[in-house]
Design an enzyme around this catalytic site. Structure first.
Site, PDB file in Angstrom:
ATOM      1  N   GLU A 115      48.044  42.487  76.634  1.00  0.00           N
ATOM      2  CA  GLU A 115      46.630  42.148  76.456  1.00  0.00           C
ATOM      3  C   GLU A 115      45.706  43.049  77.272  1.00  0.00           C
ATOM      4  OE1 GLU A 115      46.130  37.974  77.345  1.00  0.00           O
ATOM      5  OE2 GLU A 115      47.441  38.049  79.074  1.00  0.00           O
ATOM      6  N   SER A 150      54.139  39.597  73.400  1.00  0.00           N
ATOM      7  CA  SER A 150      53.247  38.784  72.563  1.00  0.00           C
ATOM      8  C   SER A 150      51.842  39.342  72.764  1.00  0.00           C
ATOM      9  CB  SER A 150      53.316  37.320  72.986  1.00  0.00           C
ATOM     10  OG  SER A 150      52.420  36.588  72.185  1.00  0.00           O
ATOM     11  N   GLY A 208      48.261  39.364  73.236  1.00  0.00           N
ATOM     12  CA  GLY A 208      47.159  38.462  73.573  1.00  0.00           C
ATOM     13  C   GLY A 208      45.883  39.136  73.107  1.00  0.00           C
ATOM     14  N   THR A 209      45.634  38.980  71.835  1.00  0.00           N
ATOM     15  CA  THR A 209      44.548  39.790  71.252  1.00  0.00           C
ATOM     16  C   THR A 209      43.156  39.304  71.648  1.00  0.00           C
ATOM     17  OG1 THR A 209      44.997  38.519  69.263  1.00  0.00           O
ATOM     18  CG2 THR A 209      45.747  40.797  69.281  1.00  0.00           C
ATOM     19  N   HIS A 255      36.524  29.018  75.611  1.00  0.00           N
ATOM     20  CA  HIS A 255      37.404  27.876  75.851  1.00  0.00           C
ATOM     21  C   HIS A 255      37.233  26.822  74.768  1.00  0.00           C
ATOM     22  CE1 HIS A 255      38.571  24.035  77.726  1.00  0.00           C
ATOM     23  NE2 HIS A 255      39.527  24.763  78.275  1.00  0.00           N
ATOM     24  N   GLY A 296      21.803  40.202  40.433  1.00  0.00           N
ATOM     25  CA  GLY A 296      20.370  40.400  40.643  1.00  0.00           C
ATOM     26  C   GLY A 296      19.980  41.716  41.297  1.00  0.00           C
ATOM     27  N   ARG A 356      49.930  27.281  77.130  1.00  0.00           N
ATOM     28  CA  ARG A 356      49.082  27.646  78.274  1.00  0.00           C
ATOM     29  C   ARG A 356      49.277  26.565  79.338  1.00  0.00           C
ATOM     30  NH1 ARG A 356      45.410  29.113  73.769  1.00  0.00           N
ATOM     31  NH2 ARG A 356      44.632  31.226  74.052  1.00  0.00           N
ATOM     32  N   ARG A 365      33.433  35.082  32.573  1.00  0.00           N
ATOM     33  CA  ARG A 365      33.973  35.661  33.814  1.00  0.00           C
ATOM     34  C   ARG A 365      34.776  34.593  34.548  1.00  0.00           C
ATOM     35  NH1 ARG A 365      28.033  36.249  36.587  1.00  0.00           N
ATOM     36  NH2 ARG A 365      27.474  34.100  36.279  1.00  0.00           N
ATOM     37  N   MET A 406      20.472  44.933  40.140  1.00  0.00           N
ATOM     38  CA  MET A 406      20.023  46.018  39.260  1.00  0.00           C
ATOM     39  C   MET A 406      19.150  45.452  38.148  1.00  0.00           C
ATOM     40  SD  MET A 406      23.352  48.427  39.166  1.00  0.00           S
ATOM     41  CE  MET A 406      24.537  47.144  38.945  1.00  0.00           C
ATOM     42  N   LYS A 429      31.119  43.346  33.020  1.00  0.00           N
ATOM     43  CA  LYS A 429      30.506  42.692  31.870  1.00  0.00           C
ATOM     44  C   LYS A 429      30.939  43.368  30.569  1.00  0.00           C
ATOM     45  CE  LYS A 429      26.322  40.954  32.140  1.00  0.00           C
ATOM     46  NZ  LYS A 429      25.071  41.236  32.779  1.00  0.00           N
ATOM     47  N   CYS A 487      49.656  35.993  69.871  1.00  0.00           N
ATOM     48  CA  CYS A 487      49.263  34.616  70.156  1.00  0.00           C
ATOM     49  C   CYS A 487      47.780  34.488  70.438  1.00  0.00           C
ATOM     50  CB  CYS A 487      50.096  34.045  71.302  1.00  0.00           C
ATOM     51  SG  CYS A 487      49.819  34.887  72.856  1.00  0.00           S
ATOM     52  N   ARG A 533      21.227  46.047  29.802  1.00  0.00           N
ATOM     53  CA  ARG A 533      21.593  45.460  31.106  1.00  0.00           C
ATOM     54  C   ARG A 533      22.559  46.352  31.869  1.00  0.00           C
ATOM     55  NH1 ARG A 533      21.141  39.460  30.255  1.00  0.00           N
ATOM     56  NH2 ARG A 533      21.067  39.233  28.009  1.00  0.00           N
TER      57      ARG A 533
HETATM   58  C1  PEP Z   1      44.860  36.159  74.594  1.00  0.00           C
HETATM   59  O1  PEP Z   1      44.261  36.761  75.492  1.00  0.00           O
HETATM   60  O2  PEP Z   1      44.866  36.537  73.409  1.00  0.00           O
HETATM   61  C2  PEP Z   1      45.566  34.909  74.901  1.00  0.00           C
HETATM   62  C3  PEP Z   1      46.296  34.302  73.993  1.00  0.00           C
HETATM   63  O3  PEP Z   1      45.397  34.379  76.126  1.00  0.00           O
HETATM   64  P1  PEP Z   1      44.110  33.576  76.611  1.00  0.00           P
HETATM   65  O4  PEP Z   1      43.235  33.340  75.418  1.00  0.00           O
HETATM   66  O5  PEP Z   1      44.600  32.323  77.202  1.00  0.00           O
HETATM   67  O6  PEP Z   1      43.513  34.516  77.608  1.00  0.00           O
HETATM   68 MG    MG Z   2      44.745  36.294  77.524  1.00  0.00          MG
END
Ligand code: PEP
Ligand code: MG
Length: 925
Positions: free
Chosen positions: A776, A795, A797-798, A471, A105, A593, A348, A107, A27, A862, A96
């Site tokens: 993964e 890749s 597979g997080t 899923h 809001g 997949r 602002r 402070m 401010k 992925c 202020r």
């Molecule tokens: C993952 O595990 O990140 C992945 C892409 O495979 P899935 O979700 O099919 O297990």
């Molecule tokens: Mg997986």
């Protein structure tokens, strides 16, 4: 030399400027900047954030502060030709807070400071309005009592003592509203407030204006550490040592009669982005009256024709344009007109919708030439693209529905956008309703691959279980469906075909609406309109020339592609999904997949035969039926991708997912396979697992049933040969899931290479292909150097890597993760935004180790995180080659990747380096 702690701002000049936010707060810096631009701002001064920090460390103000405050005060007195504490012509002040970032809001503020039993008469003389003067006085005493003397109610249940006295006064006077109290009654209230203060604190109310001023300054500094502010800082990762500045400023009044007004003004339309001033004002009112919504404000344009203050209109237009141009962005301004004189109180950067954000940045860059395209790219939030890419609700209708109490529940916002439709509870019903032309929302505990066709037929999906990688979430997203998952309080009764929530029962055929962006589930129908971008790009029901939104989108995407380093690939299982992905700009398929292909038509029967076969010969027979079907799928994908990489994953899910679970379906299957129901039931039961996600799935299936891998590899490569025969380029990449040990991968790789040789021999020519793996399982990440001896690509597979690293089930996490996020135990749902400090470390390690073995190792991601902007930035930083995400998130990923590259570029230029204090605003561990 003493440090400078106090920064004056006033007519046409200021000690500070807009770049000094760290020292003067947002401010204070903007007030100074406006003064430097010659914009009328009530004069004042800012006490810097350094004083706040000093005050907290040393428990006292720094030496020299008092002198600097007095000098600044005298400067204001001279400018305003008023005197602080004067009986004839008193200067009144506001005090202020103002931190680096806005903490709305949190402070404290004190207004009308400087009033006492003497100066109030000066105010009467100045205004000729006794009621106004005593109204201001009683407000000041109450505010001072609350804020400075600590009499503010601590909880929502407690009543403000000053409100109580005010109510008693109104009762005694037979008044319904504050405005009905006359000057005498207000004067009595001042006395009563002061008596109360003396009674509660044991001290008289400070009459001396300077005591009031120091009291208020101290209170604002102290409010930096009140509970509300501390919680807010924690939630927003604002470091404690940023401190707040204090802004002391001349009071101006919008409520001194009909020559006065107060209002807000936006330099562009915050909803659409159109370059047209938009604002509201109230005659004879204070700022809080506009916010409180008691009186309906007038449209800004009407000010022009106001007899008394119409002359301020042009001045405001000029100021708004000047500020918009100066900041090169839409401004949200507050103003007050006091006795015909315009004062600007604040400016602002204005908050805006996604549509407005893109339009404003585009116009500033292209039409107005005020910002570069790099700046334009950095000004928008990639997630806001969802507003351009998804159907949206009619905002007014949605607001009305919520107001009417039709909000049923809030679940997890798994697939953004707006959907409205009739409720169905089975995939088959979804298809039936769709055939009749109805729009449907599929409601399930959770979905499974069996529901795919029903999901496709629905406009939205609602589940009571599951998290962001369930899923329903990942398949729904991939299809571009609006999706709310984990709405755990809805009770679904499949038999009665209804669900209940808090006493409301929704039956099959009833209308509900889903807001997949917020997770809201609303009873009844709310109109939606489709995304113009989708109409142009996907459904082709609009031409590019017809949609301005599309043109803006297209420009941003082209700019993004110029800057990004990361490749953007898609998770797509079927040719139509691949076609959508291409239309959104995908450069390859990062995950197909294959299991999702087994549910079409009669394929599921062959699949079930294969799973339930109790000997190799029978299994082979079933696989022989599947082979041509898979091959046809892959041909479709390759042709659509036309020479781009297509990464195909071998079978991953636990086998029971393909089998029927209720008696009727099991009996039907028994009949079809000519096996007794008891036998079928026994075999299905034998496949049941306690922890299927950690059980018999992924590469473990390929090891136990090598013939499945064999069939899939054959289909992948025969399809590739067929397509190559038609002179279409193909790049198949075979990906083995859930590998944790080198030998697992080795066995599958050897098998795949043997099949490849057989296929190439059969066709008489070869195609280039790669064999790689998903990373993964933490163990795979840890031994990435060894895995890379075999794998030609990784890749991440997080979804699974998050599940296995954090020890949190991706299917059950929906029950408690929202609570974790709400309580800030974790900053984000780790299945949505990558846990960089944990899972991310494993990824960094795997990248480094993997490439130490194989320098050209291609690495992507992925998991669902591949479409999350924060994760995309992380993937850029750790040098992945690409991110892969569902088709509708590709534009988001393209933009996020460009931003990551631009931020990196900026970090290399010294003036853009973020100061260390700001770096602290990162993820907690
Ligand atoms: C993952 O595990 O990140 C992945 C892409 O495979 P899935 O979700 O099919 O297990
Ligand atoms: Mg997986």
């Amino acid at each position: 030399m003493t440090m400078k702690y106090v920064f004056h701002f006033g007519s046409d000049s200021a000690d500070g400027n807009g770049t000094m936010k760290n020292l003067l707060g947002g401010k204070g810096a903007n007030l100074a900047e406006m003064c430097n631009l010659g914009i009328p701002v009530p004069p004042g001064f800012t006490i810097s954030t350094e004083v706040c920090n000093h005050y907290y460390l040393q428990k006292e103000y720094p030496l020299g502060l008092e002198k600097q405050v007095m000098e600044a005060l005298h400067k204001i007195e001279a400018e305003m030709k008023k005197k602080f504490g004067d009986q004839e012509n008193p200067l009144l002040l506001s005090v202020r807070s103002g931190a680096r970032v806005s903490m709305p809001g949190m402070m404290d503020t004190v207004l009308n400071l400087g009033l006492n039993d003497k100066t109030v008469h000066g105010l009467i003389k100045q205004t000729n309005d006794k009621r106004f003067a005593f109204d201001s006085y009683r407000r000041f005493v109450a505010m001072y009592g609350d804020v400075v003397l600590g009499l503010k109610p601590e909880s929502e249940e407690e009543i403000d003592p000053f409100e109580e006295l005010l109510d008693a006064k109104k009762k005694a006077c037979g008044a319904k509203f504050d405005t009905e109290l006359n000057a005498e009654a207000l004067k009595e209230l001042v006395t009563e407030f002061k008596e109360f203060i003396k009674h509660r604190t044991g001290k008289p109310f400070p009459e001396e204006p300077l005591d009031q001023l120091w009291g208020a300054i101290g209170a604002v500094f102290k409010s930096w550490d009140n509970e509300r502010a501390k919680v807010y800082r924690k939630l927003n990762y604002i470091p404690d040592d940023w401190g707040t500045a204090v802004n002391v400023q001349t009071m101006v009044f919008g409520n001194m009669g009909n020559e006065c007004a107060t209002g807000v003004l936006f330099s562009r339309n915050a909803a659409t982005g159109e370059k047209k001033l938009y604002g509201e004002y109230l005659i004879n009112a204070q700022g809080e009256d506009v916010v409180a919504g008691v009186r309906t404000p007038e449209e800004f344009q009407n000010l022009k024709s106001n007899e008394l203050i119409g002359h301020c209109y042009d001045e405001l237009v000029e100021i708004a344009e000047k500020l918009d141009l100066h900041y090169r962005d839409m401004q949200d301004m507050e103003f007050t007109i006091q006795k015909g004189k315009l004062w600007m109180l604040q400016t602002r950067t204005g908050k805006r919708t996604g549509f407005a954000a893109f339009r404003i940045a585009y116009e500033l860059a292209v039409k107005e030439n005020l910002i570069t395209k790099e700046e334009a790219l950095l000004r928008v939030d990639p997630n806001q693209l969802n507003q351009l890419l998804r159907p949206i609700f009619n905002i007014e209708e949605k607001k009305k529905a919520i107001k009417e109490g039709r909000l049923l529940i809030k679940g997890l916002n798994a697939g953004p956008g707006a959907a409205t439709g009739r409720v169905v509870f089975t995939a088959a019903d979804a298809e039936e309703y769709k055939k009749k032309g109805d729009s449907v929302i599929l409601v399930r505990h959770e979905t499974s691959p069996e529901d795919i066709k029903g999901m496709e037929a629905s406009v939205g999906i609602l589940t009571s279980r599951g998290g962001m990688t369930s899923h329903a979430a990942l398949v729904g997203r991939q299809m571009g469906k609006v999706c709310v998952v984990g709405a755990s309080e809805i009770q679904i009764d499949y038999k009665k075909r209804q669900f209940a929530i808090n006493g409301t029962v929704i039956k099959e055929g009833d209308w509900i609406s889903l807001d997949g962006t917020t997770g809201e589930v609303i009873e009844g129908l709310i109109e939606t309109s489709p995304s113009e971008v989708v109409e142009v790009v996907i459904s082709k029901t609009m031409s590019p020339g017809e949609s301005e939104t599309y043109q803006i989108y297209e420009n941003f995407m082209n700019w993004a592609d110029e800057y990004r380093r990361l490749g953007i690939w898609a998770n797509a299982d079927l040719p139509d999904q691949a076609a959508n992905a291409i239309a959104f700009g995908a450069e390859g398929i990062g995950l197909c997949r294959t299991e999702h292909m087994f549910f079409n038509g009669s394929r599921i029967n062959a699949m079930r035969e294969m799973i339930l076969a109790d000997n190799k010969t029978d299994r082979h027979e079933a696989l022989e039926k599947l082979l041509p079907m898979q091959k046809a799928d892959f041909i479709g994908l390759y042709k659509t991708m036309n020479g781009l990489s297509v990464t195909i994953r071998t079978l991953d899910p636990p086998l029971h997912e393909f089998l029927p679970h209720n008696e009727v379906e099991q009996k039907a299957l028994a009949e079809k396979l000519n096996i007794s129901y008891e036998e079928i039931h026994r075999r299905i039961e034998s496949l049941r697992e306690f922890n299927p996600m950690l059980g018999y799935r992924g590469v473990r299936l390929g090891i136990s049933y090598p013939e499945i891998t064999e069939m899939q590899v054959r289909a992948i490569l025969e399809a590739a040969c067929e397509v190559k025969k038609e002179s279409i380029d193909v790049k198949p990449e075979i990906m083995i899931p859930l590998v944790g040990r080198i030998n697992e991968l080795k066995m599958q790789e050897e098998l795949a290479r043997t099949v490849a040789n057989e296929v190439f021999e059969k066709y008489g020519f070869e195609v280039d292909y790669k064999i790689g793996t998903m990373i993964e399982i933490p163990r795979a990440a840890i031994i990435a150097d060894k895995i890379a001896k075999i794998a030609e690509f990784f890749s991440f597979g997080t979804n699974d890597l998050t599940q296995t690293t954090l020890g949190i089930s991706r299917d059950d996490a929906g029950r408690f993760l929202p609570l974790y996020v709400e309580q800030r135990i974790i900053p984000d749902d780790p299945f949505q935004t990558l846990d960089q400090t944990g899972v991310g470390k494993l990824m960094e390690w795997a990248v480094e180790r993997g490439r130490s073995t194989r320098s050209d190792l291609k690495i992507g991601i992925c998991g669902e995180h591949g479409g999350d902007p924060k994760t995309v930035e992380f993937c850029h930083r750790i040098n992945l080659d690409y991110v892969s995400c569902s088709p509708f998130r590709i534009p988001i990923a393209r933009l996020a990747a460009a931003q990551a590259a631009l931020k990196e570029k900026q970090m290399q230029i010294p003036q853009f380096r973020i100061p260390s204090a700001e770096v602290a605003v990162s993820q907690p561990s």
